[in-house]
Design a protein around this motif. Sequence first.
Motif, PDB file in Angstrom:
ATOM      1  N   VAL A 508       0.752  -1.143   0.178  1.00  0.00           N
ATOM      2  CA  VAL A 508      -0.054   0.071   0.074  1.00  0.00           C
ATOM      3  C   VAL A 508       0.795   1.272  -0.006  1.00  0.00           C
ATOM      4  CG1 VAL A 508      -2.084  -0.958   1.290  1.00  0.00           C
ATOM      5  CG2 VAL A 508      -0.156  -0.165   2.413  1.00  0.00           C
ATOM      6  N   GLY A 509       2.134   1.243   0.167  1.00  0.00           N
ATOM      7  CA  GLY A 509       3.080   2.239   0.253  1.00  0.00           C
ATOM      8  C   GLY A 509       2.728   3.504   1.276  1.00  0.00           C
ATOM      9  N   SER A 510       2.640   4.558   0.772  1.00  0.00           N
ATOM     10  CA  SER A 510       2.455   5.718   1.758  1.00  0.00           C
ATOM     11  C   SER A 510       1.141   5.929   2.104  1.00  0.00           C
ATOM     12  CB  SER A 510       3.087   7.115   0.951  1.00  0.00           C
ATOM     13  OG  SER A 510       4.547   7.097   0.861  1.00  0.00           O
ATOM     14  N   THR A 511       0.354   5.310   1.600  1.00  0.00           N
ATOM     15  CA  THR A 511      -0.947   5.355   2.344  1.00  0.00           C
ATOM     16  C   THR A 511      -1.179   4.970   3.724  1.00  0.00           C
ATOM     17  OG1 THR A 511      -1.784   3.027   1.497  1.00  0.00           O
ATOM     18  CG2 THR A 511      -2.297   5.181   0.156  1.00  0.00           C
ATOM     19  N   PHE A 512      -0.036   4.365   4.187  1.00  0.00           N
ATOM     20  CA  PHE A 512       0.163   3.608   5.355  1.00  0.00           C
ATOM     21  C   PHE A 512       0.700   4.787   6.458  1.00  0.00           C
ATOM     22  CE2 PHE A 512       2.009   0.774   8.619  1.00  0.00           C
ATOM     23  CZ  PHE A 512       0.930  -0.203   8.810  1.00  0.00           C
ATOM     24  N   LYS A 513       1.197   5.854   5.926  1.00  0.00           N
ATOM     25  CA  LYS A 513       1.810   6.949   6.702  1.00  0.00           C
ATOM     26  C   LYS A 513       0.630   7.791   7.779  1.00  0.00           C
ATOM     27  CE  LYS A 513       5.387   8.149   3.646  1.00  0.00           C
ATOM     28  NZ  LYS A 513       5.846   9.332   2.565  1.00  0.00           N
ATOM     29  N   GLN A 605      11.677   8.208  10.290  1.00  0.00           N
ATOM     30  CA  GLN A 605      12.249   8.503  11.747  1.00  0.00           C
ATOM     31  C   GLN A 605      11.140   8.865  12.839  1.00  0.00           C
ATOM     32  OE1 GLN A 605      15.702   8.811  12.521  1.00  0.00           O
ATOM     33  NE2 GLN A 605      14.602   8.867  14.485  1.00  0.00           N
ATOM     34  N   LEU A 606       9.981   9.135  12.446  1.00  0.00           N
ATOM     35  CA  LEU A 606       8.942   9.503  13.229  1.00  0.00           C
ATOM     36  C   LEU A 606       8.492   7.937  13.808  1.00  0.00           C
ATOM     37  CD1 LEU A 606       6.772  11.112  14.836  1.00  0.00           C
ATOM     38  CD2 LEU A 606       5.320  10.887  12.863  1.00  0.00           C
ATOM     39  N   GLY A 607       8.435   7.197  13.076  1.00  0.00           N
ATOM     40  CA  GLY A 607       7.907   5.716  13.519  1.00  0.00           C
ATOM     41  C   GLY A 607       9.145   5.069  14.325  1.00  0.00           C
ATOM     42  N   MET A 608      10.245   5.262  14.039  1.00  0.00           N
ATOM     43  CA  MET A 608      11.557   4.952  15.006  1.00  0.00           C
ATOM     44  C   MET A 608      11.238   5.334  16.445  1.00  0.00           C
ATOM     45  SD  MET A 608      12.790   2.550  13.197  1.00  0.00           S
ATOM     46  CE  MET A 608      14.315   2.109  14.322  1.00  0.00           C
ATOM     47  N   ASP A 609      10.943   6.722  16.457  1.00  0.00           N
ATOM     48  CA  ASP A 609      10.813   7.450  17.612  1.00  0.00           C
ATOM     49  C   ASP A 609       9.595   6.939  18.480  1.00  0.00           C
ATOM     50  OD1 ASP A 609      12.928   8.932  16.947  1.00  0.00           O
ATOM     51  OD2 ASP A 609      11.654  10.622  16.735  1.00  0.00           O
ATOM     52  N   VAL A 610       8.466   6.783  17.826  1.00  0.00           N
ATOM     53  CA  VAL A 610       7.514   6.232  18.526  1.00  0.00           C
ATOM     54  C   VAL A 610       7.328   4.886  18.859  1.00  0.00           C
ATOM     55  CG1 VAL A 610       4.683   5.808  18.131  1.00  0.00           C
ATOM     56  CG2 VAL A 610       5.879   7.763  17.338  1.00  0.00           C
ATOM     57  N   GLY A 611       8.066   4.120  18.047  1.00  0.00           N
ATOM     58  CA  GLY A 611       8.204   2.501  17.916  1.00  0.00           C
ATOM     59  C   GLY A 611       7.249   1.977  16.944  1.00  0.00           C
ATOM     60  N   LEU A 612       8.017   0.974  16.359  1.00  0.00           N
ATOM     61  CA  LEU A 612       7.151   0.260  15.391  1.00  0.00           C
ATOM     62  C   LEU A 612       6.001  -0.584  15.817  1.00  0.00           C
ATOM     63  CD1 LEU A 612       9.759  -0.393  12.714  1.00  0.00           C
ATOM     64  CD2 LEU A 612       8.383   1.563  12.741  1.00  0.00           C
ATOM     65  N   TYR A 634      11.710  -3.706  10.699  1.00  0.00           N
ATOM     66  CA  TYR A 634      12.636  -2.781   9.758  1.00  0.00           C
ATOM     67  C   TYR A 634      11.779  -1.361   9.607  1.00  0.00           C
ATOM     68  CZ  TYR A 634      14.292  -7.221   8.671  1.00  0.00           C
ATOM     69  OH  TYR A 634      14.857  -8.388   8.732  1.00  0.00           O
ATOM     70  N   PRO A 635      12.708  -0.336   9.640  1.00  0.00           N
ATOM     71  CA  PRO A 635      12.198   0.888   9.596  1.00  0.00           C
ATOM     72  C   PRO A 635      11.320   1.258   8.238  1.00  0.00           C
ATOM     73  CG  PRO A 635      14.398   1.041   9.944  1.00  0.00           C
ATOM     74  CD  PRO A 635      13.886  -0.337   9.656  1.00  0.00           C
ATOM     75  N   SER A 636      11.230   0.413   7.395  1.00  0.00           N
ATOM     76  CA  SER A 636      10.238   0.543   6.363  1.00  0.00           C
ATOM     77  C   SER A 636       8.945   0.149   6.413  1.00  0.00           C
ATOM     78  CB  SER A 636      10.936  -0.139   4.738  1.00  0.00           C
ATOM     79  OG  SER A 636      10.774  -1.371   5.341  1.00  0.00           O
ATOM     80  N   PHE A 637       8.642  -0.163   7.528  1.00  0.00           N
ATOM     81  CA  PHE A 637       7.407  -0.740   7.811  1.00  0.00           C
ATOM     82  C   PHE A 637       6.443   0.523   7.959  1.00  0.00           C
ATOM     83  CE2 PHE A 637       4.035  -1.348  11.366  1.00  0.00           C
ATOM     84  CZ  PHE A 637       3.590  -2.496  10.618  1.00  0.00           C
ATOM     85  N   SER A 638       7.094   1.585   8.352  1.00  0.00           N
ATOM     86  CA  SER A 638       6.258   2.820   8.420  1.00  0.00           C
ATOM     87  C   SER A 638       5.850   3.344   6.822  1.00  0.00           C
ATOM     88  CB  SER A 638       6.992   4.003   9.314  1.00  0.00           C
ATOM     89  OG  SER A 638       7.255   3.613  10.417  1.00  0.00           O
ATOM     90  N   GLY A 901      16.469   1.332  -3.421  1.00  0.00           N
ATOM     91  CA  GLY A 901      17.202   0.341  -3.718  1.00  0.00           C
ATOM     92  C   GLY A 901      17.097  -0.764  -2.569  1.00  0.00           C
ATOM     93  N   GLY A 902      16.351  -0.643  -1.706  1.00  0.00           N
ATOM     94  CA  GLY A 902      16.379  -1.783  -0.533  1.00  0.00           C
ATOM     95  C   GLY A 902      15.549  -2.866  -1.132  1.00  0.00           C
ATOM     96  N   LEU A 903      15.534  -3.959  -0.148  1.00  0.00           N
ATOM     97  CA  LEU A 903      14.858  -5.128  -0.338  1.00  0.00           C
ATOM     98  C   LEU A 903      13.248  -5.189   0.070  1.00  0.00           C
ATOM     99  CD1 LEU A 903      17.388  -7.554   0.578  1.00  0.00           C
ATOM    100  CD2 LEU A 903      16.699  -6.978  -1.607  1.00  0.00           C
ATOM    101  N   PHE A 904      13.196  -4.277   0.991  1.00  0.00           N
ATOM    102  CA  PHE A 904      11.551  -4.429   1.681  1.00  0.00           C
ATOM    103  C   PHE A 904      11.171  -2.927   1.454  1.00  0.00           C
ATOM    104  CE2 PHE A 904      14.262  -7.418   3.860  1.00  0.00           C
ATOM    105  CZ  PHE A 904      13.464  -8.394   3.724  1.00  0.00           C
ATOM    106  N   GLY A 905      10.033  -2.635   0.399  1.00  0.00           N
ATOM    107  CA  GLY A 905       9.889  -1.531  -0.089  1.00  0.00           C
ATOM    108  C   GLY A 905       8.769  -0.822   0.864  1.00  0.00           C
TER     109      GLY A 905
END
Length: 909
Positions: A508-513, A605-612, A634-638, A901-905
């Motif tokens: 779903v990409g950035s619709t997760f933000k 970065q916001l996701g890392m500060d709050v906690g995934l 992984y940070p890309s979860f956000s 370029g990452g594996l988990f987009g």
Amino acid sequence: MSEHRRKPPQPQGGGRAAARRGLTGSSSGRRAAPRGATGSPSASYGSGGEERPYGGRAEARRAAQRSTSSGGRRRAADGAGRGGYGGGGHRGGPGGPGGPNGPGRGRGRGAEPPRKRLIDYPRAGKYGWHRWVPSWRLVSGLCIGFFGSLVAIAGIAYAMVSVPNVAEAATAQNNVYYWSDGTEMVATGGETNRQIINLSQIPKAMQNAVISQENKTFYGDSGIDPKGITRAVLNMARGGETQGGSTITQQYVKNAMLADQSQTISRKFKEIFVSVKVGATEPKDKILEGYLNTGYYGRGAYGIQAAARAYFNKDAVKLNPGECAFLSATLKGATYYDPAGSTSIDPAATPDENKKRARRQMQDTLDKMVEYGHLSASEREKYKKLPKTENPRSNAQLSGQTGYLVDLAKAYIVNNSKDTGITADDLQRGGYEIHTTFDKKMVNQLEDAVKKVQKENIKPGERPKTDTHVQFGGASVDPKDGAIKAIYGGEDATKHFTNNADQTGAQVGSTFKPFVLASAMQWGKRNPDLGPDQAQDERTKVSPKSFYSGKNKLKIEDYDGSVWQDNKGKVWLQRNDGDESYNAPSYRIDLREAMRVSANSAYVQLGMDVGLDKVKESALNAGVLEGSLASANYPSFSLGTSDPSAIRMAGAYATFAASGKQNDPYSVKEIENKDGTVFRHADVAKTKTAFTSQVADNVTDVLKTVVDDGTGTAAKLDDREVAGKTGTTDGNKSAWFVGYTPQLSTAVSMYRMDDNENSKKREFLEMFGTGGQKKIHGASFPAEIWHDYMDDALKGKPAEEFPTPEPIGEVVNDIPTPTPTPSLPEPEPEDETPTPTPTPSEPTTSPSPSPSNTCDPFDFECNNTGGEGNGGGNNGGVDGGVSASPTESDPPGNNGGNDNGGLFGGGTG
């Protein structure tokens, strides 16, 4: 002393005691014999007046017994004394001491003899516990009576049951589906598709296949399996599931009793009596013919002739042994053996899994046919592969979107059977009136909006390399209660079998933000000065006015300021779409602006500060299913590496539209049968509070900015407020737009995938150049479809405004210092990676990359699009969340991390 006062002389032999004991007087007044007398003349006393003393009480009793046996009982009036039954009266007789001729009184009336009873219980003449122990005569009599009654009842029942008529057996009814306005949509789902044929028209291979697999002793048994029956009855008595008949005769009878499938012991006994009668009165060939003509093979087909047509488009007589072995497998449950899959009934019944199950069962049946001498080994070797089957949807009534809608309603009913009380078998037998939530006008409007974009832009003839296999999905949900108003499942339910509104696997990409922002306002960021445990408790709620870095290739840190690294020591550098940095040189950007331009670095970065973990909890609370979420390690979860369905995304955004109140999407309002209403969704509906209204309304206010003056301006409506978000994934393999008004929430997805049933690879394809565009974004075709549909769907309805949000949280400044951490060397370009390689213990379902993918996964300069998998198949379950027991999906591996370029987009905007 005067004579009259002198005491009379006392008789010898004991005085008054002896007198009381008395003598047994005769009618002649003769003195009774003493207790020790023998009763013979020589033993009698003389004629003198003296009495001979008794020899003791025992001797007296014996004498009395002998006297009774020899002379009989005297009437009570004739003599006193104890006497037995009918003994002395209240006073003694004339010859006794209590009567006129004797001084003593009688002992009273003797006891009456007991009456004889039919059942001597409690037992007469017994005392204490002996009274309650039944005699062997009583026990044996009761047993004989009980078993005799059973035999009589069984005989009556046997005489009353009748042998079933094949022509009347297993008749099913249609299910009638209705639109939300009460008009009829379609009558389908339970129709009878059967043509009865004679056993001579059924291939011998088909007969032998079911005998070999189901009941090898069919021609020699009595028609019932006592062990199986006992097992089934005991299981039902314990409240467990019923078990099917284990012989062909029992299964035939069960099919024939389809009108009564109640799971009760009485029905099971009735089935047993019918089976016994059928086995005793009907020839085996006729039973086998009836079984093959009444069995349900799936695809609406009852009987072997209908099944041969449904699966192979041929008459039953032309079936080969392989096809026969396959059809015998479908008798075990077509939901799990139909190669086309039955995910509308059970998400686990995918085409791939069904093919595996069907082939295993088919091969096992063929092996048994060889073992039992029904098939030669050489002939058996011809059928190693699953036979090719026909298109499962040939019903013109189910064409277009109707088939998807019916499947969705079926899935809701069956997967919520605890509430509806209707199983898949019940639904197949039919007879239900199913009132859905679908709005006919809106369904047509959504389909028209998709077809308009397809016709104007997607031209596979002109651009075969970029415009083939383009697919769309969409769903529209009412925020007030979760009712699914419309879906777009694909081109045609009779041609394209996957419901794109419900199951795609597209990230779903950035619709997760928005879930990241909601978690920051709901729980807040952790205190970097505290340890992990304390930091979880001590948090600062974040305002949308807070500042984060919009720098491209931002070095991502954990909440405590330490640079995030993977297990190999690689540093995560987060890229933005197009490698764009925002607000240089400070890169200072607030969260509202970051959402408007879809800056990835700020939200990662916001996701890392709050906690995934909190980001994940936010998505779950909004209504996304856990089974569709990627790994939160992984940070890309956000950034939307997860793959919820369009139904679930529309439902989750509807939670924001409803000021934080969450309702699960649903498709069936009410179900009726001939007896009346059997289910109402309103009776089981539950509304949960996912977020405070303060949090939800602030999310909405930020998403309004995206549509008003951001990446989502293509979705802007002229006459009403809109909130929404675009989403695009790395590798350009999927694009989304999800948005809402106060009255309606809609999600639209676009992707390329060759998911033809016979395709070897089911993979997402790039969309660079698709539709003549350099790159597909959520702001392009998905937003255009969303706009056209919502403009039509809301026409004529009053425009409503979103609530004015209350201020929330604190303005935090999370801009990192530009100087790198001294303890960590600045990575070389080839070491920079936005996504770490998962550790061996981390679950992953990513398939092996295609041969063309030869780039180092951490080389930014290489055009690496990531793996070629589809991100996992579990994307939220059928009907937007009615799948049973969803489990967390593995980290998807099809799209990179936001063009970095990452594996988990994730999303790119």
